[in-house]
Design an enzyme around this catalytic site. Sequence first.
Site, short mmCIF file in Angstrom:
data_model
loop_
_atom_site.label_atom_id
_atom_site.label_comp_id
_atom_site.label_asym_id
_atom_site.label_seq_id
_atom_site.Cartn_x
_atom_site.Cartn_y
_atom_site.Cartn_z
N LYS A 52 51.69 58.97 37.29
CA LYS A 52 50.71 60.08 37.02
C LYS A 52 49.46 59.47 37.78
O LYS A 52 48.84 58.62 37.62
CB LYS A 52 50.41 59.91 35.60
CG LYS A 52 49.14 61.01 35.30
CD LYS A 52 48.24 60.83 34.37
CE LYS A 52 47.09 59.86 34.62
NZ LYS A 52 46.39 60.60 35.36
N GLU A 57 45.71 46.14 36.05
CA GLU A 57 44.79 45.64 36.97
C GLU A 57 43.51 46.32 36.68
O GLU A 57 43.54 47.58 36.92
CB GLU A 57 45.44 45.99 38.29
CG GLU A 57 44.79 45.22 39.59
CD GLU A 57 43.45 45.94 40.12
OE1 GLU A 57 42.35 45.42 39.69
OE2 GLU A 57 43.63 46.85 40.90
N CYS A 60 37.14 47.43 43.05
CA CYS A 60 37.23 46.56 41.87
C CYS A 60 36.98 45.14 42.00
O CYS A 60 36.29 44.33 41.26
CB CYS A 60 38.65 46.64 41.09
SG CYS A 60 40.02 46.38 41.97
N GLU A 62 30.45 46.80 35.60
CA GLU A 62 30.99 47.14 36.88
C GLU A 62 30.15 48.54 37.29
O GLU A 62 30.61 49.59 36.55
CB GLU A 62 32.33 47.43 36.75
CG GLU A 62 33.07 47.69 37.97
CD GLU A 62 34.74 47.66 37.64
OE1 GLU A 62 35.44 47.26 38.86
OE2 GLU A 62 35.03 48.27 36.71
#
Length: 477
Positions: free
Chosen positions: A171, A246, A280, A380
């Site tokens: 997906k 992750e 990231c 973040e």
Amino acid sequence: MLDKRKFYINGEWVDPIVANDLEVLNPATEKPVAVISMGTAADIDRAVAAAKKAFVSYSRTSVEQRLALMEKLLSIYKRRYDEMAQTITLELGAPATMSREQQADVGVGHLQGFIDALKRLHMREVLPNGDVMLREPIGVCGLITPWNWPINQIALKVVPALATGSTCVLKPSEFTPLNALLYAEMVHEAGFPAGTFNLVNGDGRNVGAALSRHKDVDMMSFTGSTRAGIAVSKDAADTVKRVTLELGGKSPNIVFEDADLEERVTASVLECFNNSGQSCDAPTRLLVQKSVYDKVVEIATRIGREVKVGNPAEEGSHIGPLVSDIQFSRVQALIEAGIAEGARLLVGGAGKPQGFKQGYFVKPTIFADVNNTMRIAREEVFGPVLAIMPFETEEEAIEIANDTSYGLAAYVQSGDPKRAERVAARLRAGMVHINGGPHRYGSPFGGYKQSGNGREGGMFGLEDFLEVKTVHRPDAA
């Protein structure tokens, strides 16, 4: 406009069970470039059933047979390389040069890394005590991938699943689905057996959750936000399936006074802004020794002002837009929070760059005098926003660096190799880059703490998709 409303299930392009269209937007123009279908739990049931059936025979294929398929896939990818780069530019907004040199390149590098690792992998070993250890494919794998480095994460999940003899259902992100559909065409052309690879588009709340909860899925591999990773883990818990994650990062970048400041600060700023800051592992917290703090601020300000924002369809070193209006709003809110909390704005700020009315473009932004209580130091941002903060001693730098819920990557800049490695050993992060050392294909990628579980890439990436079986023989000699 491209019509991409079909799913790839059991080796065929099929219509969704229930029609539910979604337009894919070009983030540089905010105009639709394609239409896809958003799937349902029923579509996932169909894909998982195909993967489960295919696993019976595919799991028994030899390493040599799977290597041949991977080599064919690599050849096809190289032939369609430019098409992949152009697709990522269209749907993500990665500038053409960056998309060709970085975004598309990972599809070659990771695949070659897995081929090399699979050639070294021993599926059967005799232990020192005489028992036999077998490595076997884990089963049906659910794979959920993000939009920021789309083919990177697809390659890091689809390839090891298929390389080890497992089957999978992918997906991809609904924001960047076109590169995944293109990859499905490549997998089909390479000749992977029907049902080994399946693709269903959709959102996380419906399709992603259905995949994570499915009783016939043996493993979930997810890349995305920490919040979504927690949801995947909870959904997967009832069936006790393996989960690898992750997730996010807030990577510290420690600059000591003995570093080559001009070189390392310049590179650090550009690395933070690469991919419009949508990475990231971006070095978003620049920790600077006080004795050189003013000098570093001066260099960072100069370099930040030189960074250009531009049309992603054009060649060049400029940065492009963010992926969506949702991401644009999140980044704007955090820039405004940085200003409100008292950080000193050096470059950029809120709003769009001059001359950009359409598209999700943001100003490359740098703050100084940041401390670890501010939102821009703890959250973040996932945009081109750099936070600079001072430290006095090596011990303080390590303390600030580790004062985060994340632990994906860290960076150290120093002219003293012994100090750089000493500090690297104490940083709670899965990867540490010293003086610009790059991440290389085949090395493990992943993090500590809320940055995830497991490792991707090379031998470590293969092992995540394998089960270990011990065979106790009557004669262990």
